[in-house]
Design a protein around this motif. Structure first.
Motif, mmCIF file in Angstrom:
data_model
loop_
_atom_site.group_PDB
_atom_site.id
_atom_site.type_symbol
_atom_site.label_atom_id
_atom_site.label_comp_id
_atom_site.label_asym_id
_atom_site.label_seq_id
_atom_site.Cartn_x
_atom_site.Cartn_y
_atom_site.Cartn_z
ATOM 1 N N MET A 178 0.871 -1.175 0.000
ATOM 2 C CA MET A 178 0.000 0.000 0.000
ATOM 3 C C MET A 178 0.910 1.227 0.000
ATOM 4 O O MET A 178 1.516 1.578 1.015
ATOM 5 C CB MET A 178 -0.908 -0.007 1.235
ATOM 6 C CG MET A 178 -1.773 -1.245 1.373
ATOM 7 S SD MET A 178 -2.830 -1.551 -0.067
ATOM 8 C CE MET A 178 -3.775 -0.012 -0.123
ATOM 9 N N ALA A 195 -4.294 2.220 4.665
ATOM 10 C CA ALA A 195 -3.306 1.164 4.457
ATOM 11 C C ALA A 195 -3.198 0.256 5.675
ATOM 12 O O ALA A 195 -3.135 -0.969 5.557
ATOM 13 C CB ALA A 195 -1.941 1.778 4.127
ATOM 14 N N GLY A 214 1.320 -2.239 4.687
ATOM 15 C CA GLY A 214 1.283 -0.793 4.486
ATOM 16 C C GLY A 214 1.022 -0.085 5.806
ATOM 17 O O GLY A 214 0.607 -0.713 6.787
ATOM 18 N N PRO A 215 1.317 1.188 5.814
ATOM 19 C CA PRO A 215 1.801 1.978 4.684
ATOM 20 C C PRO A 215 3.284 1.729 4.389
ATOM 21 O O PRO A 215 4.068 1.460 5.285
ATOM 22 C CB PRO A 215 1.578 3.416 5.139
ATOM 23 C CG PRO A 215 1.644 3.344 6.644
ATOM 24 C CD PRO A 215 1.054 2.017 7.017
#
Length: 305
Positions: A178, A195, A214-215
């Motif tokens: 992400m 995310a 993610g992030p």
């Protein structure tokens, strides 16, 4: 080596000998006809050219291309070309759709009509195939062409569609990054919040068939040295197969910067309908279009199993 031949050979392998049929709406440019000619000659697709017959024949003549083995479905205008391409799928005469010299919106307008029976209830999103022969690498990216500012549920659908493409390509557990401007949760940056939530959804089994993290910043997603320097301990960091961007601007800039400044090539497919839809830019060359057709054929073959 990751080049157009890689994807073509994979399409042949994944098809199991079955040839897919593509209905092409408004094939009025030389690059599209060249890609289709090569795809037919390479033996993994049959072609239906849907549009004004005179225009199609004129383009083929100008490009010195023999299209005598391709069926022409005559249409009155661009909207009619889109509808008749969809009709070929609805009637069981084609297993995928391709955009020619026509706005994507016209194709999608026909696809989403309830009476055409191509909607599945899934999110419709664009999955880019970004590849580089010298680096011997490819990535899937999404969404840089359709969904402007996707919410959390749409991002879930975007991931699932990209994972579907990865599975068709033979990657059974792709690593999904992400992409954000920060690698940590930060409440003032909504992309990092989404995310984090999407990673939890993956860990809880709500998003299957992949590993989502993610992030992650772009360097942390794709570069092992950056991961080492920053001391990031993450199963996707430096090893991402799929790059999910927070909004259309980021995805569009990513693809076109890679192409025009980095020497990468990209094609793409729209996923989420009953059949894949090949969507390439009017400025894309034959190689990008051929790879897009090959990937869509793999998806169509997988859908039939």
């Amino acid at each position: 080596m990751i080049n157009q031949d890689y994807f073509v050979n994979l399409a042949k392998e994944k098809s199991g000998g079955e040839i897919q049929t593509v209905a092409v709406a408004a094939p009025y440019d030389e690059a599209t006809l060249e890609a289709l000619r090569n795809a037919v000659d390479l033996g993994f697709v049959k072609v239906q050219l849907v549009g004004e017959e005179k225009v199609i024949l004129d383009v083929a003549k100008k490009a010195n291309l023999n299209i005598s083995d391709m069926e022409i479905v005559d249409a009155q205008d661009l909207a009619d070309s889109a509808q008749k391409a969809v009709d070929q799928v609805r009637l069981g005469k084609a297993s995928l759709i391709m955009k020619g010299l026509i706005d994507t919106s016209l194709i999608l307008k026909a696809v989403v009509k309830k009476e055409n029976e191509l909607r599945t209830g899934k999110t419709l999103s664009y999955v880019g195939i970004l590849f580089n022969e010298i680096k011997d690498k490819y990535f899937l990216t999404s969404d840089g062409a359709m969904l402007i500012a996707p919410d959390l549920e749409q991002k879930k659908g975007i991931i699932e569609n990209a994972v579907e493409v990865a599975h068709a390509l033979g990657n059974e557990e792709p690593k999904v990054a992400m992409i954000c401007a920060k690698e940590k949760y930060y409440e003032k940056m909504p992309a990092t919040v989404d995310a984090t939530e999407l990673q939890k959804m993956n860990q809880n089994g709500e998003i299957k068939g992949c590993i989502v993290s993610g992030p992650l910043q772009m360097d942390n997603a794709v570069d092992a040295h950056a991961v080492e320097v920053k001391g990031i301990d993450d199963p996707v960091a430096g090893k991402a197969d799929i790059l999910i961007v927070p909004a259309i601007e980021a995805g569009n800039v990513l693809l076109k910067t890679a192409k025009y400044l980095g020497g990468w090539t990209f094609g793409g497919v729209v996923v989420g309908a009953r059949v894949p839809i090949v969507v390439c830019s009017r400025s894309d060359g034959e190689s990008a279009k051929l790879v897009s057709i090959a990937v869509a054929c793999m998806m169509a073959a997988k859908n039939k199993k």
